[in-house]
Motif scaffolding. Structure first.
Motif, PDB file in Angstrom:
ATOM      1  N   GLY A 709       0.824  -1.239  -0.393  1.00 20.09           N
ATOM      2  CA  GLY A 709      -0.278   0.122  -0.448  1.00 20.09           C
ATOM      3  C   GLY A 709       0.917   1.122   0.274  1.00 20.09           C
ATOM      4  O   GLY A 709       2.539   1.000   0.096  1.00 20.09           O
ATOM      5  N   VAL A 710      -0.049   2.926  -0.231  1.00 22.31           N
ATOM      6  CA  VAL A 710       0.848   3.791   0.136  1.00 22.31           C
ATOM      7  C   VAL A 710       0.353   4.219   1.363  1.00 22.31           C
ATOM      8  O   VAL A 710      -0.301   4.305   1.934  1.00 22.31           O
ATOM      9  N   GLU A 711       0.984   4.771   1.906  1.00 26.55           N
ATOM     10  CA  GLU A 711       0.357   6.199   3.748  1.00 26.55           C
ATOM     11  C   GLU A 711       1.348   7.109   3.436  1.00 26.55           C
ATOM     12  O   GLU A 711       2.482   7.690   2.782  1.00 26.55           O
ATOM     13  N   ALA A 712       0.974   8.455   4.018  1.00 26.78           N
ATOM     14  CA  ALA A 712       1.196   9.528   4.035  1.00 26.78           C
ATOM     15  C   ALA A 712       0.556   9.222   5.472  1.00 26.78           C
ATOM     16  O   ALA A 712       1.457   8.761   6.800  1.00 26.78           O
ATOM     17  N   LYS A 713       1.374  10.389   6.550  1.00 26.53           N
ATOM     18  CA  LYS A 713       0.912  10.751   8.001  1.00 26.53           C
ATOM     19  C   LYS A 713       0.318  10.712   8.118  1.00 26.53           C
ATOM     20  O   LYS A 713       0.051  10.248   9.566  1.00 26.53           O
ATOM     21  N   ASP A 714      -1.174  11.298   7.831  1.00 27.39           N
ATOM     22  CA  ASP A 714      -2.277  11.125   8.397  1.00 27.39           C
ATOM     23  C   ASP A 714      -3.209  10.009   7.251  1.00 27.39           C
ATOM     24  O   ASP A 714      -4.551  10.065   7.890  1.00 27.39           O
ATOM     25  N   TRP A 715      -2.939   9.139   6.509  1.00 19.59           N
ATOM     26  CA  TRP A 715      -3.981   8.486   5.859  1.00 19.59           C
ATOM     27  C   TRP A 715      -3.350   7.509   5.015  1.00 19.59           C
ATOM     28  O   TRP A 715      -1.730   7.206   5.421  1.00 19.59           O
ATOM     29  N   GLY A 716      -3.458   5.741   5.191  1.00 22.37           N
ATOM     30  CA  GLY A 716      -2.666   4.858   4.244  1.00 22.37           C
ATOM     31  C   GLY A 716      -3.966   4.100   3.597  1.00 22.37           C
ATOM     32  O   GLY A 716      -5.418   3.814   3.938  1.00 22.37           O
ATOM     33  N   ALA A 717      -3.498   3.458   2.442  1.00 21.72           N
ATOM     34  CA  ALA A 717      -4.716   2.675   1.453  1.00 21.72           C
ATOM     35  C   ALA A 717      -3.751   1.043   1.216  1.00 21.72           C
ATOM     36  O   ALA A 717      -2.679   1.636   0.617  1.00 21.72           O
ATOM     37  N   TYR A 718      -4.076   0.539   1.173  1.00 19.21           N
ATOM     38  CA  TYR A 718      -3.453  -0.763   1.270  1.00 19.21           C
ATOM     39  C   TYR A 718      -4.650  -1.912   0.663  1.00 19.21           C
ATOM     40  O   TYR A 718      -5.826  -2.085   0.570  1.00 19.21           O
ATOM     41  N   VAL A 719      -4.252  -2.973  -0.633  1.00 24.61           N
ATOM     42  CA  VAL A 719      -4.635  -3.874  -0.647  1.00 24.61           C
ATOM     43  C   VAL A 719      -3.962  -5.486   0.057  1.00 24.61           C
ATOM     44  O   VAL A 719      -2.696  -5.278   0.286  1.00 24.61           O
ATOM     45  N   TYR A 720      -4.538  -5.820   0.084  1.00 25.76           N
ATOM     46  CA  TYR A 720      -3.950  -7.513   1.064  1.00 25.76           C
ATOM     47  C   TYR A 720      -4.326  -8.410   0.460  1.00 25.76           C
ATOM     48  O   TYR A 720      -5.585  -8.503   0.127  1.00 25.76           O
TER      49      TYR A 720
END
Length: 761
Positions: A709-720
């Protein structure tokens, strides 16, 4: 007063500690072989734990303890205790499905009261004893979100944590309210191979109410999951679905700098369907002739006050824990097997052997009681209190003393009721074959203390003791009997048992240098005995005694390459006496507990964390266990008892876990993440005796999960993807007289693909 171990064992315990101390002192001549510098990744995160009921640094705590942070739990996609077990050496589950899981540490596994203490913050929680006095098989499984960390103490924790901690203790520590506005949201959508969709949403909000004085933190959780098990008898698809919602409210009040008061309320509601499958009928297929609904509802209320006296901290905790649970099981085939039974037919025929006409009448009678289920609603209410005083002043002496009480009341209704043969749904109004009730109460009190003293700046000795006293009372009554299973109408009958005694702990630790600590420990654990309500045995109600064990352990905690690698390992031997074991009445209809035999567990554990380069972390753990009987289980009340050399059921010889996580910058403020978690669980067996007709082999399996996934300081999005290889992995298999020839099993969820999004505010 009862002493839980013999004088010979006590001598061995003291001797082992003395020998370990001598070895530690001798180690002082070693060189600083773990010191040095190296280029590479950052140092491994230093964790503070509260396992000793005071704050210590994980690597400086001379016991076998694992800690998993809330951040790591989120990266792993952890939902419950079964998900994080793979990250802890020696932690396994005997999984009977939702609401019916037994937590096991270091191979200490058997029927009766829990052998692993489960704590949510300061509150110990347990299961209902049910009709089999087996509360340990119903360990609570509260959903995990907004968790600070999970601590797993391996080995008996009898002195600080008391009964129910023979194998170890699991502590889930939730994040506490703070004095800044804060919020978080997490959403999860997933699909299971051969099953349906699942949805999950979690949210947290933290609000300061009075500056630096009062704050509140609220958490909500919702999960809805389609099943993946099909019933080919009733024509149902994906029947083992689950819906769970939960809420948690924590309030912190600090009226002065030295006083902190935490109040908490936790509720959870689960509606589900039992997920066992019929092993011989195909993959993920059930042949149950009844639908098997269950619910599992929790309420936890606690109040904790901490007063810093300067020289010590006084902590008082009072907790109220209640649990309402419905367990159902299919007994259709068991009852159906009584057809054409000559003895039962003759009994109903006035003692005269049956001819064709009598058998026809008898079989018609049997048919009126099948298909059917055991319908068992059960409630348990527990009030616990603890008052302890722990040293806080600097100096060579650190100590904790305290008092503890527990008052547990459980009420169980067990009734056999008929179901529609077409739909598998229980008739309404209910068609009742048998009804019995059980009132079960357990009262415990204890006084405990533990202290450590730094003999030198390198050598520290620790000793602890706990005096306990308990009383258990059972009241059983059968309202509606059934001659097919030997259930007779009985008036309320009471039996009680009580015991008191001591358990001890001795520990010696030695700091070879700043990066290496070695320790030796001898510690005891115990759990209460009790009494059964057993229909069909003389006396109907049968007491049984407590069982106890002694753990001997040598371990080391080491750090390498400027703390970029931590490597901890230990070896242990556990001697378990007067084991509580399960038996069944001669007709197989009723389960009970008795005492028989002794066991020994020899094992080794290792766990390591390595940061070889910036952004990359590698983790590994393993447990090697040889858990066998060292004494025949000779007891006339127990069918098919084990013999010396038999393996303890459901305990694999080897379990391992591996994890690799890599983060790297994509743009300013945005990182990429990839994580792999894999674990291996070795072969185990469902019964002691290799010649037991009901013994089932639970084959080894390897599972792997991946998340990117990708993540920033205050959010994240992931595939698993969980269970990447879509392995058909059985975590338990069992067969008994009740299953009437069917081998039932519980499996890991098939390959599951999902997406997760989280946001912090």
């Amino acid at each position: 007063m009862t002493t839980l171990i013999s004088t010979r064992q006590r001598t061995r315990l003291l001797g082992a500690t003395a020998l370990g101390s001598a070895l530690l002192i001798a180690a002082g001549g070693g060189t600083a072989w773990a010191q040095g510098t190296a280029s590479g990744g950052p140092a491994v995160e230093e964790l503070v734990v509260t396992a000793l009921k005071r704050s210590t640094v994980l690597q400086d705590t001379p016991i076998a303890i694992s800690a998993v942070t809330g951040e790591t739990l989120a990266k792993m996609g952890v939902d419950n205790i079964g998900d994080y077990a793979k990250a802890v050496p020696g932690l396994t589950l005997v999984d009977g499905g939702p609401g019916a899981r037994r937590v096991v540490i270091r191979g200490i596994q058997g029927a009766g009261e829990a052998q692993v203490g489960i704590y949510y913050d300061e509150t110990p929680v347990g299961g209902s004893p049910g009709t089999t006095s087996d509360s340990g098989a119903r360990s609570p499984d509260l959903k995990l979100f907004d968790v600070q960390q999970v601590e797993v103490l391996r080995g008996p924790q009898g002195t600080l944590y008391g009964s129910g901690s023979m194998g170890g203790t699991v502590r889930v520590i939730f994040r506490k309210p703070g004095y800044e506005n804060e919020g978080a949201f997490e959403g999860n959508v997933f699909s299971t191979n051969g099953g349906g969709m699942g949805y999950e949403a979690n949210a947290m909000v933290n609000l300061p109410l009075v500056e630096d004085k009062l704050a509140a933190r609220a958490v909500v959780f919702y999960r809805e999951v389609d099943g993946y098990v099909d019933n080919n008898v009733l024509g149902l698809k994906n029947l083992n679905d689950e819906t769970t919602w939960a809420g948690r409210l924590l309030v912190r009040y600090e009226p002065t700098e030295n006083l902190t008061i935490d109040a908490a309320a936790f509720v959870q509601r689960t509606d589900a369907v039992a997920q066992s499958v019929s092993v011989k009928s195909g993959d993920y297929v059930s042949t149950s002739r009844a639908q098997l609904p269950l619910y599992d509802d929790y309420n936890i209320y606690s109040l904790t006050a901490r007063w810093d006296l300067g020289w010590a901290a006084l902590t008082g905790v009072t907790s109220k824990y209640s649990r309402s649970q419905l367990q159902t099981s299919d007994v259709s085939n068991f009852i159906g097997n009584f057809r054409n039974n000559p003895g039962l037919c003759a009994s109903r025929n006035g003692g005269v052997p049956c001819g064709p006409a009598e058998f026809a009448t008898f079989n018609a009678y049997v048919n009126t009681h099948t298909p059917s289920t055991l319908h068992q609603p059960q409630d348990v209410d527990t009030w616990t209190n603890e008052l302890r005083l722990s040293s806080t002043a600097e100096g060579p002496l650190n100590w904790t003393v305290g008092l503890f009480s527990e008052d547990r009341d459980a009420f169980i209704v067990s009734q056999q009721q008929g179901v529609d043969p077409v739909t598998g749904i229980a008739y309404s109004p209910a068609r009742i074959s048998t009804v019995r009730t059980i009132d079960d109460s357990l009262k415990q009190t204890a006084a405990f203390g533990e202290g450590s003293y730094e003999i030198t700046d390198k050598l520290t000795l620790t000793a602890g003791a706990r005096y306990f006293k308990y009383e258990k009372k059972i009241v059983g009554q059968t309202f509606v009997g059934l001659d097919l299973i030997g259930a007779r109408v009985t008036p309320p009958t009471t039996v009680s048992s009580k015991e008191d005694g001591w358990v001890f702990k001795f520990n010696a630790s030695y700091d070879v240098n700043d990066d290496i600590m070695v320790y030796a420990q001898a510690s005891e654990g115990f759990r209460p005995g009790g009494a059964n309500q057993v229909i069909g045995l003389p006396g109907a109600l049968t007491p049984y005694d407590s069982d106890s064990l002694v753990n001997y352990e040598l371990g080391a905690k080491t750090a390498w390459w400027s703390n970029r690698l931590t490597l901890n390992f230990d070896v242990y031997q556990i001697d378990w006496d007067n084991m509580q074991v399960s038996g069944r009445t001669a007709n197989g209809a009723f389960s009970f507990i008795s005492n028989a035999g002794a066991a020994r567990v020899k094992g080794a554990e290792i766990e390591a964390v390595l940061n070889p380069m910036q952004g990359l972390q590698l983790q590994a753990n393993a447990n090697f266990s040889d858990a066998k009987l060292v004494e025949d289980q000779v007891n006339p009340d127990v069918n098919a008892p084990g013999r010396k050399g038999d393996r303890i059921p459901f305990i694999p010889k080897v379990t391992t876990g591996l994890a690799a996580q890599y983060t790297w910058p994509l743009t300013d403020g945005l990182d990429g993440l990839a994580r792999l978690d894999a674990n291996y669980v070795g072969t185990s067996y469902s019964e002691f005796r290799p010649t037991n007709a009901f013994r089932q082999k639970v084959s080894s399996y390897t599972l792997a999960n991946v998340r990117v996934g990708v993540e920033a300081k205050d959010w994240g999005a992931y595939v698993y993807v969980n269970n990447i290889t879509d392995e058909l992995a059985y975590v338990t298999k069992n067969q008994s007289a009740i299953s009437a020839g069917t081998i039932n099993g519980v499996t890991v969820r098939p390959r599951t693909v999902g997406v997760t999004f989280n946001k912090k505010f």
